[in-house]
Design an enzyme around this catalytic site. Structure first.
Site, PDB file in Angstrom:
ATOM      1  N   THR A 107      34.355  28.509  53.058  1.00 51.40           N
ATOM      2  CA  THR A 107      35.513  27.946  53.757  1.00 51.40           C
ATOM      3  C   THR A 107      35.110  27.599  55.189  1.00 51.40           C
ATOM      4  O   THR A 107      34.441  28.402  55.851  1.00 51.40           O
ATOM      5  CB  THR A 107      36.660  28.986  53.746  1.00 51.40           C
ATOM      6  OG1 THR A 107      36.962  29.277  52.382  1.00 51.40           O
ATOM      7  CG2 THR A 107      37.908  28.470  54.443  1.00 51.40           C
ATOM      8  N   GLU A 134      41.290  40.918  54.947  1.00 55.65           N
ATOM      9  CA  GLU A 134      41.115  39.620  54.265  1.00 55.65           C
ATOM     10  C   GLU A 134      42.041  39.531  53.048  1.00 55.65           C
ATOM     11  O   GLU A 134      42.714  38.531  52.821  1.00 55.65           O
ATOM     12  CB  GLU A 134      39.642  39.465  53.838  1.00 55.65           C
ATOM     13  CG  GLU A 134      39.406  38.229  52.998  1.00 55.65           C
ATOM     14  CD  GLU A 134      37.935  37.847  52.853  1.00 55.65           C
ATOM     15  OE1 GLU A 134      37.077  38.493  53.485  1.00 55.65           O
ATOM     16  OE2 GLU A 134      37.659  36.904  52.093  1.00 55.65           O
TER      17      GLU A 134
HETATM   18  C1  LIG Z   1      38.214  27.637  47.574  1.00 58.67           C
HETATM   19  C2  LIG Z   1      37.279  28.796  47.714  1.00 58.67           C
HETATM   20  C3  LIG Z   1      36.980  29.288  48.978  1.00 58.67           C
HETATM   21  C4  LIG Z   1      36.076  30.340  49.126  1.00 58.67           C
HETATM   22  N1  LIG Z   1      35.715  30.757  50.390  1.00 58.67           N
HETATM   23  C5  LIG Z   1      34.693  31.631  50.525  1.00 58.67           C
HETATM   24  C6  LIG Z   1      34.169  31.941  51.806  1.00 58.67           C
HETATM   25  O1  LIG Z   1      34.651  31.450  52.843  1.00 58.67           O
HETATM   26  N2  LIG Z   1      33.107  32.787  51.886  1.00 58.67           N
HETATM   27  C7  LIG Z   1      32.543  33.352  50.787  1.00 58.67           C
HETATM   28  O2  LIG Z   1      31.592  34.102  50.938  1.00 58.67           O
HETATM   29  N3  LIG Z   1      33.026  33.102  49.557  1.00 58.67           N
HETATM   30  C8  LIG Z   1      34.076  32.242  49.393  1.00 58.67           C
HETATM   31  N4  LIG Z   1      34.558  31.955  48.144  1.00 58.67           N
HETATM   32  C9  LIG Z   1      33.937  32.571  46.989  1.00 58.67           C
HETATM   33  C10 LIG Z   1      34.821  33.580  46.268  1.00 58.67           C
HETATM   34  O3  LIG Z   1      35.010  34.729  47.042  1.00 58.67           O
HETATM   35  C11 LIG Z   1      34.145  33.863  44.924  1.00 58.67           C
HETATM   36  O4  LIG Z   1      34.286  32.695  44.133  1.00 58.67           O
HETATM   37  C12 LIG Z   1      34.728  35.056  44.215  1.00 58.67           C
HETATM   38  O5  LIG Z   1      34.411  36.238  44.890  1.00 58.67           O
HETATM   39  C13 LIG Z   1      34.229  35.175  42.768  1.00 58.67           C
HETATM   40  O6  LIG Z   1      32.843  35.046  42.698  1.00 58.67           O
HETATM   41  P1  LIG Z   1      32.183  34.023  41.645  1.00 58.67           P
HETATM   42  O7  LIG Z   1      32.819  32.713  41.848  1.00 58.67           O
HETATM   43  O8  LIG Z   1      30.714  34.133  41.763  1.00 58.67           O
HETATM   44  O9  LIG Z   1      32.650  34.552  40.240  1.00 58.67           O
HETATM   45  P2  LIG Z   1      31.901  35.643  39.332  1.00 58.67           P
HETATM   46  O10 LIG Z   1      31.573  36.840  40.160  1.00 58.67           O
HETATM   47  O11 LIG Z   1      30.811  34.977  38.604  1.00 58.67           O
HETATM   48  O12 LIG Z   1      33.058  36.012  38.331  1.00 58.67           O
HETATM   49  C14 LIG Z   1      33.394  35.196  37.198  1.00 58.67           C
HETATM   50  C15 LIG Z   1      34.477  35.926  36.393  1.00 58.67           C
HETATM   51  O13 LIG Z   1      33.984  37.205  35.970  1.00 58.67           O
HETATM   52  C16 LIG Z   1      34.865  38.220  36.413  1.00 58.67           C
HETATM   53  N5  LIG Z   1      34.128  39.434  36.780  1.00 58.67           N
HETATM   54  C17 LIG Z   1      33.025  39.543  37.565  1.00 58.67           C
HETATM   55  N6  LIG Z   1      32.672  40.828  37.711  1.00 58.67           N
HETATM   56  C18 LIG Z   1      33.579  41.557  37.000  1.00 58.67           C
HETATM   57  C19 LIG Z   1      33.785  42.952  36.762  1.00 58.67           C
HETATM   58  N7  LIG Z   1      32.988  43.892  37.305  1.00 58.67           N
HETATM   59  N8  LIG Z   1      34.821  43.330  36.000  1.00 58.67           N
HETATM   60  C20 LIG Z   1      35.667  42.410  35.453  1.00 58.67           C
HETATM   61  N9  LIG Z   1      35.526  41.078  35.643  1.00 58.67           N
HETATM   62  C21 LIG Z   1      34.519  40.658  36.405  1.00 58.67           C
HETATM   63  C22 LIG Z   1      35.558  37.636  37.640  1.00 58.67           C
HETATM   64  O14 LIG Z   1      36.767  38.315  37.922  1.00 58.67           O
HETATM   65  C23 LIG Z   1      35.736  36.195  37.229  1.00 58.67           C
HETATM   66  O15 LIG Z   1      36.883  36.077  36.440  1.00 58.67           O
HETATM   67  C24 LIG Z   1      35.499  30.942  47.968  1.00 58.67           C
HETATM   68  C25 LIG Z   1      35.840  30.470  46.702  1.00 58.67           C
HETATM   69  C26 LIG Z   1      36.705  29.416  46.562  1.00 58.67           C
HETATM   70  C27 LIG Z   1      37.006  28.910  45.180  1.00 58.67           C
END
Ligand SMILES: Cc1cc2nc3c(=O)[nH]c(=O)nc-3n(C[C@H](O)[C@H](O)[C@H](O)COP(=O)(O)OP(=O)(O)OC[C@H]3O[C@@H](n4cnc5c(N)ncnc54)[C@H](O)[C@@H]3O)c2cc1C
Length: 381
Positions: free
Chosen positions: A158, A244
């Site tokens: 972001t 946050e």
């Molecule tokens: C619009 C937007 C803005 C963002 N801004 C920022 C930012 O400013 N800075 C930053 O660092 N990040 C940012 N993010 C990233 C966001 O925090 C991550 O997308 C989020 O933490 C999930 O990580 P991932 O996308 O890698 O999903 P993954 O970790 O790959 O997860 C995929 C799926 O698996 C599930 N899952 C994963 N682990 C487990 C578990 N242990 N138990 C059960 N289910 C699980 C998740 O819940 C999800 O449904 C942003 C994302 C978006 C879409």
């Protein structure tokens, strides 16, 4: 609705902020959505009027006000549109890392410009290969004389394109067990050699909000840009995630309240079969169900905000609020769109944008599934 942590001063502040946003944000919001960007000039205006980081100390340019003012700012920004989330992230997520863990020199250098809007901040934890599993990040920072050499990539950041200063989670130790003890936080500035921006990402919603990839290739970062101590980055992140996630819960609750209000106005004015659609029992029941969820959510959230302002550790309850209120907001978005009929699917109607914007709230700041794992652990399961 009366919030227990707000007094007359907050409400005066809210009025002046709302007036300001009605003039400089609302009329331009649709254009910003089309441009896929909020102009820097808006950040500067926010700064000029004292709406950026008002809680920080006067010696760094802030007004030293309590966090109730931050709540007001985030609610009012959400009223305009969820795409303004990057400002809340700057005020209440990134800058607090500097105020909490920065050295005096770092604070003097960066904070005044964060207050004026000359510096836009971001936080970069997520990488293409890992989001939820933060301890597993792959971006490395190796000390070489007076500099860290950073290599890696971040995504979904972001304020990614506009940011001037980014708090980046890096691995300074790849071998330490447990892995999270190898995470440190480095402040990387706009002009750091070896730092470039990747794609500005095309999202389902939050169109005016700037989300991007960041690339670090032998990026040289001065040693003095380390935030706090080496190896404590994960701990710092955990300490700050309460605020946050609370912020995301506040945004979701506000969005629900806004969506209900616009839908109530709509169902009273739209007629079918010779009467306003608000007269149908189904419409009334749907509205009642939403109003009940919203009322209960508000009471829980207000209590939580008050406890957070008192400095209490409310991690479990904040995790509950984050998943539950974002889940409710998603359901409300769908119900409100349905009650708008075909017009709800048209971009001219704000509910269409709200429907696109809200789903991400259950994903970012830790997914709702991760919230449930935290709650389960803290319940002793
Ligand atoms: C619009 C937007 C803005 C963002 N801004 C920022 C930012 O400013 N800075 C930053 O660092 N990040 C940012 N993010 C990233 C966001 O925090 C991550 O997308 C989020 O933490 C999930 O990580 P991932 O996308 O890698 O999903 P993954 O970790 O790959 O997860 C995929 C799926 O698996 C599930 N899952 C994963 N682990 C487990 C578990 N242990 N138990 C059960 N289910 C699980 C998740 O819940 C999800 O449904 C942003 C994302 C978006 C879409």
């Amino acid at each position: 609705m009366k919030h227990p942590y707000l007094n007359e001063d907050h409400e005066i502040f809210r009025k002046s902020l709302r007036k300001f946003l009605d003039k400089v944000a609302y009329p331009f919001y649709e254009q910003w959505e089309e441009d896929r960007m909020i102009p820097r000039s808006f950040w500067k205006k926010m700064g000029e009027h004292g709406f950026l980081c008002p809680d920080i100390d006067e010696e760094y340019g802030g007004s030293e006000v309590d966090w109730g003012f931050a709540v007001v700012i985030n609610e009012e920004l959400e009223r305009v549109g969820s795409g303004l989330i990057g400002i809340g992230l700057h005020n209440d997520i990134v800058v607090p890392y500097i105020t909490a863990y920065g050295t005096e020199k770092q604070k003097q250098r960066w904070l005044p410009k964060c207050v004026t809007g000359e510096i836009i901040t971001a936080i970069a934890m997520t990488e293409p290969g890992t989001g939820s599993d933060l301890a597993n990040i792959k971006t490395t920072a190796k000390l070489d004389g007076d500099h860290y050499i950073v290599n890696g990539q971040k995504t979904f950041i972001t304020n990614g394109i506009q940011s001037d200063l980014i708090v980046v989670a890096v691995k300074t130790d790849l071998n330490v067990v447990p892995k999270h003890k190898g995470v440190s936080l480095l402040v990387i500035e706009r002009d750091a050699p070896g730092f470039s921006r990747g794609r500005k990402l095309n999202k389902v919603g939050l169109h005016c909000q700037d989300t991007a990839e960041l690339i670090f290739e032998d990026c040289r970062v001065p040693k003095e840009n380390l935030l706090g101590e080496e190896g404590k980055g994960f701990l710092y992140l955990m300490e700050k995630l309460q605020q946050e996630r609370l912020l995301v819960a506040i945004g979701a609750q506000t969005a629900s309240e806004v969506m209900l209000k616009m839908t109530m106005d709509y169902v009273k004015s739209r007629e079918a079969f010779g009467k306003p659609i608000s007269q149908f029992q189904n419409t009334q029941f749907k509205i009642v169900e939403m109003a009940t969820d919203i009322e209960m959510g508000r009471v829980f959230l207000d209590q939580l905000i008050a406890e957070h302002i008192e400095g209490k550790n409310v991690v479990t309850k904040v995790s509950m609020a984050k998943w539950k209120l974002t889940d409710i907001a998603k359901k409300i978005a769908a119900e409100c769109m349905q009650l708008h009929g075909g017009y709800g699917y048209m971009e001219e109607y704000e509910i269409a944008r709200r429907f696109r914007d809200i789903p991400v709230s259950s994903i970012y700041a830790g997914t709702n599934e991760i919230m449930k794992t935290i709650i389960a652990k803290n319940l002793g399961l």
